[in-house]
Design a protein around this motif. Structure first.
Motif, short mmCIF file in Angstrom:
data_model
loop_
_atom_site.label_atom_id
_atom_site.label_comp_id
_atom_site.label_asym_id
_atom_site.label_seq_id
_atom_site.Cartn_x
_atom_site.Cartn_y
_atom_site.Cartn_z
N LYS A 1 0.83 -1.20 0.00
CA LYS A 1 0.00 0.00 0.00
C LYS A 1 0.86 1.25 0.00
CE LYS A 1 -3.80 -2.45 1.94
NZ LYS A 1 -4.30 -2.98 3.20
N ASN A 2 0.36 2.24 -0.71
CA ASN A 2 1.08 3.51 -0.80
C ASN A 2 0.90 4.28 0.50
OD1 ASN A 2 1.94 6.16 -1.42
ND2 ASN A 2 1.49 5.82 -3.60
N PRO A 3 1.99 4.62 1.19
CA PRO A 3 1.86 5.31 2.48
C PRO A 3 1.15 6.67 2.38
CG PRO A 3 4.15 4.68 2.05
CD PRO A 3 3.37 4.35 0.83
N ALA B 1 9.61 5.57 1.73
CA ALA B 1 8.68 6.69 1.94
C ALA B 1 8.09 6.65 3.35
CB ALA B 1 7.56 6.63 0.90
N ASP B 2 7.91 5.46 3.88
CA ASP B 2 7.27 5.29 5.18
C ASP B 2 8.28 5.17 6.32
OD1 ASP B 2 4.73 5.04 6.54
OD2 ASP B 2 5.26 2.95 6.95
N TYR B 3 9.52 5.49 6.08
CA TYR B 3 10.57 5.49 7.12
C TYR B 3 10.78 4.11 7.74
CZ TYR B 3 9.81 10.47 6.58
OH TYR B 3 9.68 11.73 6.05
N GLN B 4 10.61 3.09 6.91
CA GLN B 4 10.90 1.74 7.41
C GLN B 4 12.31 1.32 7.02
OE1 GLN B 4 7.75 -1.19 6.91
NE2 GLN B 4 6.28 0.45 6.48
N ALA C 1 15.76 6.56 -2.28
CA ALA C 1 16.20 7.34 -1.12
C ALA C 1 15.25 8.51 -0.93
CB ALA C 1 17.63 7.84 -1.34
N ARG C 2 15.33 9.14 0.25
CA ARG C 2 14.45 10.29 0.48
C ARG C 2 15.08 11.59 0.03
NH1 ARG C 2 13.07 6.99 5.03
NH2 ARG C 2 14.63 8.06 6.28
N ASN C 3 16.37 11.55 -0.31
CA ASN C 3 17.00 12.74 -0.90
C ASN C 3 18.09 12.31 -1.87
OD1 ASN C 3 19.65 12.57 0.51
ND2 ASN C 3 18.33 12.83 2.31
N THR D 1 13.26 23.18 -5.26
CA THR D 1 11.85 22.78 -5.11
C THR D 1 11.58 22.51 -3.63
OG1 THR D 1 12.02 21.67 -7.22
CG2 THR D 1 10.08 21.18 -5.91
N ASN D 2 10.55 23.13 -3.10
CA ASN D 2 10.26 22.87 -1.69
C ASN D 2 9.28 21.73 -1.55
OD1 ASN D 2 11.93 24.88 -0.56
ND2 ASN D 2 10.45 26.40 -1.32
N PHE D 3 9.75 20.54 -1.89
CA PHE D 3 8.88 19.37 -1.78
C PHE D 3 8.95 18.86 -0.35
CE2 PHE D 3 8.02 14.84 -1.78
CZ PHE D 3 6.87 14.76 -2.53
N GLU D 4 7.80 18.71 0.24
CA GLU D 4 7.76 18.19 1.61
C GLU D 4 7.53 16.69 1.59
OE1 GLU D 4 5.50 19.69 5.20
OE2 GLU D 4 5.44 21.42 3.84
N LEU D 5 8.43 15.97 2.21
CA LEU D 5 8.28 14.51 2.28
C LEU D 5 7.07 14.17 3.13
CD1 LEU D 5 12.00 13.56 2.95
CD2 LEU D 5 10.71 12.99 0.88
N LEU D 6 6.61 12.95 2.99
CA LEU D 6 5.53 12.45 3.82
C LEU D 6 6.00 12.49 5.27
CD1 LEU D 6 2.74 10.98 3.54
CD2 LEU D 6 4.02 8.83 3.70
N LYS D 7 5.10 12.88 6.16
CA LYS D 7 5.45 12.91 7.58
C LYS D 7 5.48 11.48 8.13
CE LYS D 7 5.15 17.51 8.57
NZ LYS D 7 5.54 17.90 7.20
#
Lengths: 486, 479
Positions: free
Chosen positions: A141-143, A162-165, A216-218, A479-485
């Motif tokens: 599932k997409n977080p 994306a889900d910090y796992q 990766a997240r960045n 770009t000010n992209f905010e990652l998923l919290k």
């Protein structure tokens, strides 16, 4: 901030500086997985003891003052990479309980850099799919929206990151299987040039297209991870004997002024969501504001890329999957005789999509059809490669959306394979040409009642990973992209 | 023999195992005779994610054979996957070369019984990996077993043109090919161990007809003798069918060496569709001029070249020259006997006659010969040096073969040195003439045949050691 939210470089630094231990971080992530996996289904195998043992070894190295590049950082590994003594199934029933007695070169490289195996991530069966719905272990599932797919085939890796796992994860990309899920999941995903990462020990889908890569997240973490896992391998005859650069150390070396961005007119087409287009246009504007130049280019054979891909890839897959016969490893369903055992094993062991591709592949290779399909597809492939070569005489990068729309609903396209295949429309051509591509988050949009991320795809010439990462890094900064919290 | 109105058309496909230390695409050992499945690694077992890496020694072997057969060496060749399911084929496909083989268009000159030669075209030679071995009905449970030691062993498949017309020609083709392979040291040519295997395509046609008849392929013949017998049997069978108004269908058949007959394995309708396509795990094989030149420079002298040299330098008959050059071991043994000093013709007689005969009788190979080339050379030198007679030499040879002793030692021990002392022989001749007055009379009255009687008497008296030329000379003088 929780420990599990640390990125690759951050975590490696904290471990090296003895602010945290690898065991602490590994435990935090294992707990996070335990808490979240029931919902997301990103992991199919987590060996807690194995992970902690590796973490302890890393901590010992740290104590001995002998740390390596990513010492002690736990990594998510797509279940396509064979990991010694840890179950590897490619999310297929036919590889039930297969425990490889060997290590893939990519994971071997990561362990040599100090990485810790956190767990094996979910994926489409044998990487055949664009939504992670063909996995024997069920969909991921997409977080961002649990009713949606994180994309595929590396859906588990994308969702886990994306889900910090996990801070970073490996993926593989045959027709878009890293870039599309990265886009759907709001993270960075890079597929390097064919030959950059060894395919040794990577369960094969389509050998001439398969290429390992990173989530990766960045961008910096993606660069560091790619540096750790890629490189020439004499065990893979198609591996490129070229030096690997310290990608993460040169990310700010891009000269935006005068840089030429190619926009292929064939990619900005009907069916492309206007909001997606707007987000890509905004990203491009950031570059042109700083002096970059936009050139409209043509990749005239683009419309043949998806059909050619769906001939070449199944043909190779049909042969690659012939070894799963129930004789030496994995699932065996006993029959009355040899042929019966083959048939029962393969009937039960493979899912519908895999069977469909095996049949397509065997059909297109069969005598009387070979020239009409396989030979023609190879010719198209050569033309597509040439299109890119011509384009890169004029421009430094090609910018496109990664996918025509944001993440679709689980079950939304599963009954219509052709619709599903068309989701690869912006990504497959780069695989056919063997080129590197990266997807970076470019923005978010409201889509079918949800707020979802949209990715920008940047394509470069062969072996231009450094430049590609630099461009993605520049984009990320603008770009000010905010990652998923978390 | 075949019906006089017909002729056979035969083409051979030979699989020759390349003598490399490791397999064609993996590092596993190729040593013969190991316990089952002890020489199969993850690549040979077709484990997930395993990849082939081409053995460059096998490529060099292929280039050398190509050069030896006068083939075109393809600067680009491609490895293809040949797809089929079988338990002894772990990957579900065999890596072979289909569209673009490593070498093409060569020929082999065969030596025929009448001393003439014939050129047989070689269509192509490609490299491929062997499959494993299935053993059926094994043990009490009647299960089939699979041994993958052989899986992945490099093979050269050498395909001839349909230029062969008799089983004898087929036999000569195989002998010549085998000796070329052995001279090049690229294959040991051992058919019994399976390192050289042969399939024969056979058809028949009425003499004078230019088109080919329908062929049947006979599989896996494991000796030259079986190849010849199977072809003979099959050709006669086809003639019988046609003469009785029947038709030949394209089939693959097996030769049963015990029953001396063939049986059908599969018909054309059952033929596999192998769905060949280029193996994406392997890049095309590109050969540089430097590499080909390097192989050319390291080529040894080949059987045909050596045969010509033997005829020219040693003045041998074409027959002796081809017998001596059939194997490198024979040829080098012979050359060591001659050793630049002994009579080449006499040496050839001793090697091909006495030595080969004795070895054959004892079931020994040339490299197991109890007589060394130096010893045989010494024996020949003793004959030409008039130290012993040719007849005595045969006795000495037998003793040498038995004991591996030096000929000089034997001759001295047994006092076999030839008597060349004229005075001594004269004394004996005088005695014999005195004791056989009647025969002397007969000779003198014109009966020449009695001369032999006197020679015999002298030899008897000297235990065969008298030099025959001197005996003749003195007898003539005295009589």
């Amino acid at each position: 901030m929780e420990l599990y939210e640390l990125g690759l470089k951050e975590a490696a630094n904290k471990i090296k500086n003895r602010e945290i231990t690898s065991v602490e971080l590994t435990k935090a992530l294992l707990d996070r997985i335990e808490e979240r996996n029931g919902e997301i289904n990103a992991y199919v195998t987590v060996d807690r003891d194995h992970a902690l043992k590796m973490a302890e070894e890393s901590d010992k190295r740290i104590r001995e003052g002998n740390p390596r590049l990513i010492e002690g950082v736990p990594l998510g590994i797509k279940d396509l990479f064979c990991t010694k003594d840890v179950r590897t199934t490619a999310c297929s029933h036919i590889l039930d309980n297969f425990v490889p007695p060997y290590e893939s070169t990519v994971t071997e490289n990561l362990w040599k850099a100090g990485g810790v195996l956190l767990g094996k991530t979910n994926m489409d069966e044998f990487a055949m799919g664009s939504s992670n719905e063909t996995s024997y272990f069920g969909p991921v599932k997409n977080p961002w929206d649990l009713t949606r797919t994180p994309g595929g085939s590396s859906g588990g890796s994308a969702a886990a990151v994306a889900d910090y796992q996990c801070p970073v994860a490996t993926g593989s990309d045959t027709g878009g299987s890293i870039r599309q899920p990265a886009s759907f999941s709001g993270i960075v995903g890079i597929k390097p040039t064919y030959g950059r990462c060894s395919r040794f020990g990577m369960v094969a889908f389509a050998s001439s297209l398969d290429q390992a890569g990173v989530f990766a997240r960045n961008v910096e973490d993606a660069a560091l991870m790619l540096r750790c896992m890629s490189g020439y391998d004499p065990k893979d005859s198609t591996s490129a004997d070229r030096p690997i650069e310290n990608y993460d150390e040169k990310l700010d070396q891009l000269e935006i002024k005068g840089m030429k961005i190619g926009l292929p007119k064939e990619y900005f087409i009907e069916g492309l969501d206007p909001t997606v287009k707007q987000i890509i246009d905004d990203a491009i504007k950031n570059f042109t504001d700083k002096g970059a130049e936009v050139v409209e280019i043509s990749l005239p054979h683009t419309k043949y890329a998806v059909p050619a891909y769906y001939i070449v890839a199944p043909a190779e897959a049909a042969a690659n999957l012939a070894r799963y016969d129930g004789m030496r490893y994995g699932l065996r369903v006993e029959g009355d005789n040899l042929m019966d055992t083959y048939m029962k094993t393969r009937t039960e062991g493979f899912g519908t999509e895999v069977k469909r591709r095996i049949m397509i592949g065997n059909y297109t290779l069969s005598s009387g059809y070979y020239d009409a399909y396989y030979t023609k597809a190879q010719r198209v492939r050569a033309l597509i490669t040439k299109d890119f070569e011509e384009a890169f005489k004029e421009v430094d990068f090609i910018f496109t959306p990664t996918t025509p729309t944001p993440a679709f609903k689980i079950g939304g396209k599963v009954d219509d394979p052709v619709q599903m295949y068309l989701n690869d429309i912006f990504t497959v051509a780069t695989n056919l040409a063997g080129l590197p591509g990266i997807s970076v988050p470019a923005g978010k949009m409201d889509y079918e009642g949800a707020n979802l991320p949209v990715g920008l795809q940047i394509i470069g010439p062969a072996f231009s990973e450094q430049n590609l990462l630099n461009a993605a890094y520049a984009h990320e900064k603008m770009t000010n992209f905010e990652l998923l919290k978390a | 023999m075949i019906h006089p109105d017909y002729e056979m058309v035969i083409g051979l496909e030979v699989h020759a195992q390349v003598t490399t230390e490791s397999k064609l695409f993996s590092g596993s050992s190729t040593a013969f005779g190991a316990d089952p499945n002890t020489q199969a690694n993850n690549i040979d077992l077709g484990m997930p994610g395993m990849l082939p890496v081409l053995n460059q020694d096998a490529v060099d072997a292929g280039i050398k054979l190509g050069l030896a057969l006068g083939c075109r060496i393809n600067r680009k060749s491609v490895f293809d996957r040949k797809n089929y399911f079988y338990p002894d084929l772990p990957k579900g496909y065999q890596i072979s070369q289909f569209t673009l083989p490593i070498v093409e268009h060569g020929n082999i000159t065969i030596d025929l019984a009448d001393g003439s030669t014939k050129n047989i075209g070689v269509t192509r030679m490609h490299l491929e990996e062997d499959a494993g071995k299935s053993v059926h009905d094994f043990g009490a449970d009647h299960h089939s077993h699979v041994d993958l030691n052989r899986a992945g062993i490099p093979l050269m498949e050498i395909v001839s043109e349909p230029d062969l017309r008799t089983p004898e020609e087929a036999g000569e083709y195989l002998k010549k090919l085998r000796s070329i392979l052995r001279f090049l040291e690229v294959c040991d040519g051992n058919m019994e161990q399976g390192s050289m295997r042969c399939d024969a395509n056979v058809s028949v046609r009425k003499k004078g007809v230019n088109t080919f008849g329908t062929r049947r392929e006979i599989k896996n013949l494991n000796s030259i003798r079986n190849v010849m017998r199977a072809i003979e049997f099959e050709a006669n069978h086809q003639v019988d069918v046609i003469e009785n108004g029947g038709e030949i269908y394209q089939e693959t058949i097996l030769w049963d060496a015990n029953k001396n007959e063939t049986r059908t394995m599969r018909s054309k309708e059952d033929a596999h569709d192998y769905r060949y396509f280029p193996d994406p795990d392997l890049l095309p094989l590109y050969l540089t001029e430097e590499r080909i030149d390097g192989c050319a420079k390291s080529m040894p002298e080949l059987p045909d070249e050596m045969k010509e040299r033997f005829i020219k330098d040693y003045n041998l008959s074409p027959y002796d020259a081809s017998v001596l050059t059939l194997s490198k071991a024979n040829a080098s043994f012979y050359e060591a006997v001659v050793d630049d000093k002994n009579d080449p013709k006499l040496c050839a007689n001793w090697v091909t006659g006495e030595l080969f005969g004795a070895l054959n009788k004892a079931g020994l190979d040339i490299d197991e010969s109890p007589i060394s080339p130096e010893q045989l050379g010494e024996l020949v030198a003793m004959i030409t040096g008039d130290i012993i007679s040719g007849k005595i030499a045969k006795t000495v040879f037998e003793e040498m073969f038995e004991t591996s002793k030096n000929p000089k030692e034997i001759v001295e021990e047994k006092g076999l040195v030839q008597i060349t002392d004229k005075g001594a022989i004269e004394a004996i001749v005088d005695k014999i003439i005195a004791n056989n007055a009647d025969n002397v009379e007969k000779y003198r009255s014109g009966n020449d045949r009695v001369f032999g009687f006197f020679v015999g008497q002298v030899m008897k008296e000297t235990g065969g050691k008298a030099n025959p030329a001197i005996v003749n000379e003195i007898l003539k003088e005295k009589l």
